[in-house]
Design a protein around this motif. Structure first.
Motif, mmCIF file in Angstrom:
data_model
loop_
_atom_site.group_PDB
_atom_site.id
_atom_site.type_symbol
_atom_site.label_atom_id
_atom_site.label_comp_id
_atom_site.label_asym_id
_atom_site.label_seq_id
_atom_site.Cartn_x
_atom_site.Cartn_y
_atom_site.Cartn_z
ATOM 1 N N ALA A 26 1.205 -1.249 0.252
ATOM 2 C CA ALA A 26 0.081 -0.198 -0.105
ATOM 3 C C ALA A 26 1.467 1.072 -0.346
ATOM 4 O O ALA A 26 0.285 2.050 0.288
ATOM 5 C CB ALA A 26 -0.533 -0.351 1.484
ATOM 6 N N ALA A 27 1.788 0.705 0.114
ATOM 7 C CA ALA A 27 2.888 2.192 -0.221
ATOM 8 C C ALA A 27 2.381 3.464 -1.132
ATOM 9 O O ALA A 27 3.083 4.658 -0.701
ATOM 10 C CB ALA A 27 4.496 1.484 -1.364
ATOM 11 N N ASP A 28 1.925 3.387 -2.326
ATOM 12 C CA ASP A 28 1.570 3.757 -3.265
ATOM 13 C C ASP A 28 -0.309 4.340 -2.384
ATOM 14 O O ASP A 28 -0.921 3.713 -1.850
ATOM 15 C CB ASP A 28 1.516 3.903 -4.834
ATOM 16 N N ASP A 29 -0.612 5.313 -3.030
ATOM 17 C CA ASP A 29 -2.334 6.169 -2.392
ATOM 18 C C ASP A 29 -2.934 5.744 -3.548
ATOM 19 O O ASP A 29 -4.494 6.282 -3.948
ATOM 20 C CB ASP A 29 -2.100 7.157 -2.191
ATOM 21 N N ASN A 30 -2.634 4.690 -4.328
ATOM 22 C CA ASN A 30 -3.841 4.716 -5.382
ATOM 23 C C ASN A 30 -5.008 3.425 -4.843
ATOM 24 O O ASN A 30 -5.156 2.761 -3.400
ATOM 25 C CB ASN A 30 -3.621 3.816 -6.718
ATOM 26 N N GLN A 32 -6.758 0.508 -4.847
ATOM 27 C CA GLN A 32 -6.648 -0.587 -5.453
ATOM 28 C C GLN A 32 -5.279 -1.031 -4.587
ATOM 29 O O GLN A 32 -5.764 -1.455 -3.507
ATOM 30 C CB GLN A 32 -6.242 -1.217 -6.319
ATOM 31 N N ALA A 33 -4.311 -0.399 -3.984
ATOM 32 C CA ALA A 33 -4.008 -0.758 -3.140
ATOM 33 C C ALA A 33 -4.416 -0.538 -1.544
ATOM 34 O O ALA A 33 -4.137 -0.895 -0.532
ATOM 35 C CB ALA A 33 -2.188 0.182 -2.982
ATOM 36 N N LYS A 34 -5.401 1.144 -1.946
ATOM 37 C CA LYS A 34 -6.185 1.198 -0.267
ATOM 38 C C LYS A 34 -7.127 0.419 -0.066
ATOM 39 O O LYS A 34 -6.826 0.204 0.958
ATOM 40 C CB LYS A 34 -6.401 2.439 -0.876
ATOM 41 N N SER A 164 -11.817 3.013 7.064
ATOM 42 C CA SER A 164 -10.339 3.316 7.618
ATOM 43 C C SER A 164 -9.962 2.460 8.692
ATOM 44 O O SER A 164 -8.459 2.511 8.556
ATOM 45 C CB SER A 164 -9.602 4.080 7.183
ATOM 46 N N ASP A 165 -10.632 2.833 9.648
ATOM 47 C CA ASP A 165 -10.325 3.090 11.620
ATOM 48 C C ASP A 165 -9.537 1.830 11.683
ATOM 49 O O ASP A 165 -10.476 0.789 13.087
ATOM 50 C CB ASP A 165 -10.642 3.485 11.989
ATOM 51 N N GLY A 166 -10.174 0.135 10.348
ATOM 52 C CA GLY A 166 -10.269 -1.364 10.872
ATOM 53 C C GLY A 166 -11.921 -1.880 11.371
ATOM 54 O O GLY A 166 -11.859 -2.308 11.898
#
Length: 187
Positions: A26-30, A32-34, A164-166
């Motif tokens: 998830a290094a990039d902010d796209n 798919q990764a998010k 985003s908080d689980g």
């Protein structure tokens, strides 16, 4: 029934301890990764349901009810995260409702070279606001994205809101909210 449960639990534990769990970076902010990052980990919901999401698979272990009339569900699926949503295909399932018979399903995914047959998807089948099923693959389309959540359209008009908080909320078309909580994030 006990033998089927032993086999299922053995397969899951074997996968956990053999290092099969991998995650997408998830290094990039796209998107798919998010989506992959926010879904990643071990989740608990209901009276006794554990769901484990990795970068390429997810597993469900569920025991609800009592020992006289248990509702049992054990499943393993392949998953692909994209900019348009999440595609998933079940390859293993054991299910029993109450005193009913145990039902089982499995699809061969091991290739002759001892690698897993990849899940091939068609990204054109992701349509916001809908869930598409084709050739056993379920396409949960991204319907809405904010800094706090990603909303997926799932089957039968149901929605899945991944925070985003689980936290994750399953929102049936008929009403209600059923929350899951991430208790561990996989590395």
């Amino acid at each position: 029934m006990k033998r089927g449960m032993q086999i299922c639990c053995g397969l899951l534990m074997s996968a956990v301890f053999s290092g099969l769990f991998t995650t997408q970076s998830a290094a990039d902010d796209n998107l798919q990764a998010k989506l992959a990052d926010w879904r990643n980990g071990v989740w608990i919901s209901g009276e006794g349901t554990y769901t484990i999401y990795t970068g390429t698979h997810y597993f469900v272990l569920s025991f609800e009810g009592d020992t006289a009339k248990p509702n049992l569900y054990f499943g393993g699926s392949q998953v692909v995260y994209t900019e348009k949503g999440m595609a998933r295909k079940q390859v293993l399932r054991f299910r029993q409702f109450g005193e009913g018979n145990l039902t089982m399903f499995k699809e061969a995914v091991l290739q002759s070279d001892h690698t897993e047959k990849p899940l091939v998807i068609d990204t054109a089948l992701f349509v916001p606001g809908t869930c598409t099923i084709k050739d056993g693959v379920i396409y949960d389309a991204i319907t809405e994205v904010t800094d706090e959540y990603i909303l997926l359209s799932s089957c039968n008009g149901d929605m899945i809101k991944i925070f985003s908080d689980g936290r994750s909320a399953y929102l049936p078309a008929g009403g209600g909210e059923y929350f899951s909580y991430r208790v561990e994030k996989l590395k």
